[in-house]
Design a protein around this motif. Structure first.
Motif, PDB file in Angstrom:
ATOM      1  N   GLY A 116       0.754  -1.243   0.000  1.00 38.12           N
ATOM      2  CA  GLY A 116       0.000   0.000   0.000  1.00 38.12           C
ATOM      3  C   GLY A 116       0.782   1.290   0.000  1.00 38.12           C
ATOM      4  O   GLY A 116       0.341   2.284   0.599  1.00 38.12           O
ATOM      5  N   VAL A 117       1.931   1.332  -0.684  1.00 35.79           N
ATOM      6  CA  VAL A 117       2.670   2.593  -0.741  1.00 35.79           C
ATOM      7  C   VAL A 117       1.931   3.595  -1.630  1.00 35.79           C
ATOM      8  O   VAL A 117       1.228   3.217  -2.564  1.00 35.79           O
ATOM      9  CB  VAL A 117       4.121   2.399  -1.251  1.00 35.79           C
ATOM     10  CG1 VAL A 117       4.892   1.478  -0.330  1.00 35.79           C
ATOM     11  CG2 VAL A 117       4.141   1.873  -2.687  1.00 35.79           C
ATOM     12  N   ALA A 118       2.122   4.874  -1.336  1.00 38.90           N
ATOM     13  CA  ALA A 118       1.503   5.930  -2.137  1.00 38.90           C
ATOM     14  C   ALA A 118       2.329   6.259  -3.369  1.00 38.90           C
ATOM     15  O   ALA A 118       1.801   6.736  -4.377  1.00 38.90           O
ATOM     16  CB  ALA A 118       1.318   7.184  -1.290  1.00 38.90           C
ATOM     17  N   ALA A 119       3.653   6.014  -3.305  1.00 40.24           N
ATOM     18  CA  ALA A 119       4.569   6.316  -4.407  1.00 40.24           C
ATOM     19  C   ALA A 119       5.902   5.638  -4.110  1.00 40.24           C
ATOM     20  O   ALA A 119       6.141   5.176  -2.993  1.00 40.24           O
ATOM     21  CB  ALA A 119       4.759   7.820  -4.567  1.00 40.24           C
ATOM     22  N   ALA A 132      11.522  -1.252 -12.941  1.00 38.52           N
ATOM     23  CA  ALA A 132      10.711  -0.919 -11.771  1.00 38.52           C
ATOM     24  C   ALA A 132       9.583   0.059 -12.115  1.00 38.52           C
ATOM     25  O   ALA A 132       8.449  -0.096 -11.654  1.00 38.52           O
ATOM     26  CB  ALA A 132      11.596  -0.336 -10.676  1.00 38.52           C
ATOM     27  N   SER A 133       9.877   1.054 -12.930  1.00 35.62           N
ATOM     28  CA  SER A 133       8.836   2.019 -13.311  1.00 35.62           C
ATOM     29  C   SER A 133       7.775   1.363 -14.180  1.00 35.62           C
ATOM     30  O   SER A 133       6.592   1.703 -14.104  1.00 35.62           O
ATOM     31  CB  SER A 133       9.459   3.225 -14.017  1.00 35.62           C
ATOM     32  OG  SER A 133      10.207   2.828 -15.155  1.00 35.62           O
ATOM     33  N   ARG A 138       1.699  -0.495 -14.011  1.00 34.03           N
ATOM     34  CA  ARG A 138       0.537  -1.382 -14.043  1.00 34.03           C
ATOM     35  C   ARG A 138      -0.498  -1.013 -12.988  1.00 34.03           C
ATOM     36  O   ARG A 138      -1.671  -1.394 -13.088  1.00 34.03           O
ATOM     37  CB  ARG A 138       0.972  -2.843 -13.860  1.00 34.03           C
ATOM     38  CG  ARG A 138       1.758  -3.395 -15.037  1.00 34.03           C
ATOM     39  CD  ARG A 138       1.806  -4.906 -14.999  1.00 34.03           C
ATOM     40  NE  ARG A 138       2.641  -5.414 -13.921  1.00 34.03           N
ATOM     41  CZ  ARG A 138       3.934  -5.669 -14.045  1.00 34.03           C
ATOM     42  NH1 ARG A 138       4.543  -5.458 -15.206  1.00 34.03           N
ATOM     43  NH2 ARG A 138       4.629  -6.134 -13.025  1.00 34.03           N
ATOM     44  N   TYR A 139      -0.067  -0.305 -11.963  1.00 37.55           N
ATOM     45  CA  TYR A 139      -0.962   0.063 -10.857  1.00 37.55           C
ATOM     46  C   TYR A 139      -1.171   1.574 -10.757  1.00 37.55           C
ATOM     47  O   TYR A 139      -1.708   2.046  -9.749  1.00 37.55           O
ATOM     48  CB  TYR A 139      -0.367  -0.458  -9.543  1.00 37.55           C
ATOM     49  CG  TYR A 139      -0.008  -1.919  -9.585  1.00 37.55           C
ATOM     50  CD1 TYR A 139      -0.994  -2.905  -9.559  1.00 37.55           C
ATOM     51  CD2 TYR A 139       1.326  -2.331  -9.683  1.00 37.55           C
ATOM     52  CE1 TYR A 139      -0.661  -4.253  -9.613  1.00 37.55           C
ATOM     53  CE2 TYR A 139       1.667  -3.673  -9.734  1.00 37.55           C
ATOM     54  CZ  TYR A 139       0.666  -4.630  -9.701  1.00 37.55           C
ATOM     55  OH  TYR A 139       1.006  -5.969  -9.754  1.00 37.55           O
ATOM     56  N   ARG A 353      -3.378   7.939  -5.656  1.00 36.92           N
ATOM     57  CA  ARG A 353      -2.251   7.961  -6.593  1.00 36.92           C
ATOM     58  C   ARG A 353      -2.482   8.907  -7.772  1.00 36.92           C
ATOM     59  O   ARG A 353      -1.554   9.597  -8.212  1.00 36.92           O
ATOM     60  CB  ARG A 353      -1.970   6.537  -7.084  1.00 36.92           C
ATOM     61  CG  ARG A 353      -1.472   5.631  -5.964  1.00 36.92           C
ATOM     62  CD  ARG A 353      -1.428   4.184  -6.375  1.00 36.92           C
ATOM     63  NE  ARG A 353      -0.901   3.342  -5.300  1.00 36.92           N
ATOM     64  CZ  ARG A 353      -0.761   2.030  -5.384  1.00 36.92           C
ATOM     65  NH1 ARG A 353      -1.115   1.401  -6.481  1.00 36.92           N
ATOM     66  NH2 ARG A 353      -0.274   1.342  -4.366  1.00 36.92           N
ATOM     67  N   LYS A 354      -3.689   8.927  -8.287  1.00 42.32           N
ATOM     68  CA  LYS A 354      -3.965   9.818  -9.416  1.00 42.32           C
ATOM     69  C   LYS A 354      -3.822  11.285  -9.013  1.00 42.32           C
ATOM     70  O   LYS A 354      -3.329  12.107  -9.801  1.00 42.32           O
ATOM     71  CB  LYS A 354      -5.365   9.535  -9.966  1.00 42.32           C
ATOM     72  CG  LYS A 354      -5.461   8.194 -10.699  1.00 42.32           C
ATOM     73  CD  LYS A 354      -6.834   7.993 -11.328  1.00 42.32           C
ATOM     74  CE  LYS A 354      -6.872   6.666 -12.079  1.00 42.32           C
ATOM     75  NZ  LYS A 354      -8.202   6.416 -12.699  1.00 42.32           N
TER      76      LYS A 354
END
Length: 415
Positions: A116-119, A132-133, A138-139, A353-354
């Protein structure tokens, strides 16, 4: 038979006790339902951010410095009251070891996503950042590249990916402009060049660009020499440089290989007019200066570096060195990237996230310690980012160009 006064008193006490006990029991029964709201009021919320660095494997030294910079920024944000638009939410680091491979980096992104990280901030090497990016995309998980310079990272059009620092296209352009200016000022002593590069995404892409651009500026490329990462021996590379006798050697590689090349050249007494690194893995690293001062002397680098006139940058360097660590550009970049992300979350007033991506796209962040000015992302790339030139002089790394940031004059030619 009538009850005694004592019996009546005891009976009264018993009834009162029972009533109080019943009330207490009711309160205890209700407590589990009331406790979470009480705890929420007492425990400050947290915002999880992923910090991805290679702290094992060939790139472990660089990854450790990146982690140090990120941790210092997190501590600074939390000490200043956290994310105020989220009620003082504290940043919580979820660390991932990329283990110096793209595959491991992508695996860590999956774990961070599940937790559940934000970034996410980091990656260091271009292949790790690329993988990694892509995994984060994908999420729709915001990903801030700390160092990775391959322009392939930003050319894919991933809306979740941001790079605060310059890519090798911009770095090469500035490096060649600055090399030409330094060479012209010295009377144009350098005319011939040998390129030495690691054979991965970063080194090969940079070498290709240099092969195209150096001749346009009057430099003759005598040879381009590739080597693997990790490399165990540079004797053959050094012997080839000796036989070609170039005015300049331009290396583009990671820390271990850069040090190995410089030490081998020193041991074989190969002294070109200059070693002019572009994104040199050790040329802007205090560890190189400390451990191999003779091999390091007069090496010039065009690379990421902090603004040497920024008090916060000087304080950060002092703090890192006070921990017994060497100082390098990846400390400054990770420190600045975490502050940039914290600013975006503050303005988004959300961990959605958006909304964080929207806030990053609109960023004009200036609270970093790099020589960039205001942040301005165009298709994920910070247009204000630019490298500067440093040179190892004595026991320190000094900024020599451009003049607006210079601490010392260039010692060129060095031989």
């Amino acid at each position: 038979m009538g009850r005694s006064v004592q019996d009546s008193t005891l009976a009264g006490i018993s009834r009162r006790t029972v009533l109080k006990a019943g009330a207490a029991a009711a309160a205890v029964t209700a407590l589990p339902f009331a406790a979470p709201s009480v705890l929420r009021a007492q425990t400050p919320p947290v915002v999880k951010i992923g910090i991805l660095q290679p702290v094992t494997g060939a790139l472990a030294h660089d990854g450790d410095l990146g982690r140090a910079g990120a941790e210092m920024a997190i501590n600074e944000v939390n000490a200043a009251g956290g994310i105020k638009s989220l009620g003082g939410a504290k940043l919580e680091m979820l660390f991932g070891d990329a283990r110096s491979t793209p595959e491991a980096g992508a695996q860590e992104v999956e774990r961070m996503q599940a937790e559940g990280v934000a970034a996410i901030v980091g990656g260091f090497a271009s292949p790790i950042c690329l993988a990694a990016s892509q995994a984060a995309a994908r999420y729709d998980l915001p990903y801030l590249v700390d160092v990775g310079v391959s322009d392939q990272i930003m050319a894919r059009g991933l809306t979740n990916t941001f790079r605060f620092s310059p890519g090798f296209g911009k770095v090469t352009q500035v490096a060649l402009d600055n090399l030409t200016a330094i060479n012209d000022k010295a009377g144009k002593p350098a005319k011939t060049v040998v390129l030495v590069h690691e054979d991965g995404l970063f080194g090969s892409g940079l070498a290709k660009l240099l092969q195209s651009e150096l001749p346009k500026r009057g430099f003759e490329i005598l040879e381009t020499i590739a080597h693997p990462t990790p490399a165990r021996d540079m004797s053959n590379v050094a012997l080839r440089i000796r036989s070609l006798n170039p005015d300049l050697v331009i290396p583009s590689n990671y820390y271990g290989e850069f040090v190995l090349l410089a030490r081998t050249m020193q041991q074989q007494r190969i002294k070109p007019k200059g070693i002019y690194a572009i994104l040199g893995g050790a040329a802007s690293n205090g560890r190189f200066v400390k451990e191999f001062p003779q091999a390091a002397q007069n090496v010039i680098d065009c690379n990421h570096w902090h603004d040497p006139k920024n008090p916060k940058a000087l304080a950060l360097r002092k703090a890192v060195e006070g921990q017994g660590k060497s100082f390098a550009y990846n400390v400054s970049l990770n420190y600045s990237n975490v502050l940039l992300l914290a600013d975006a979350i503050e303005r988004a007033a959300s961990t959605d996230r958006k909304k964080i991506i929207e806030a990053l796209n609109a960023s004009t962040f200036a609270g970093h310690i790099m020589p960039y000015g205001l942040t301005k992302f165009v298709n994920g790339q910070n247009e204000g980012a630019t490298p500067i030139n440093t040179q190892i002089q004595g026991e320190d790394i000094k900024v020599i160009f451009p003049e607006a940031f210079a601490e010392a004059k260039a010692n060129f030619p060095a031989a």
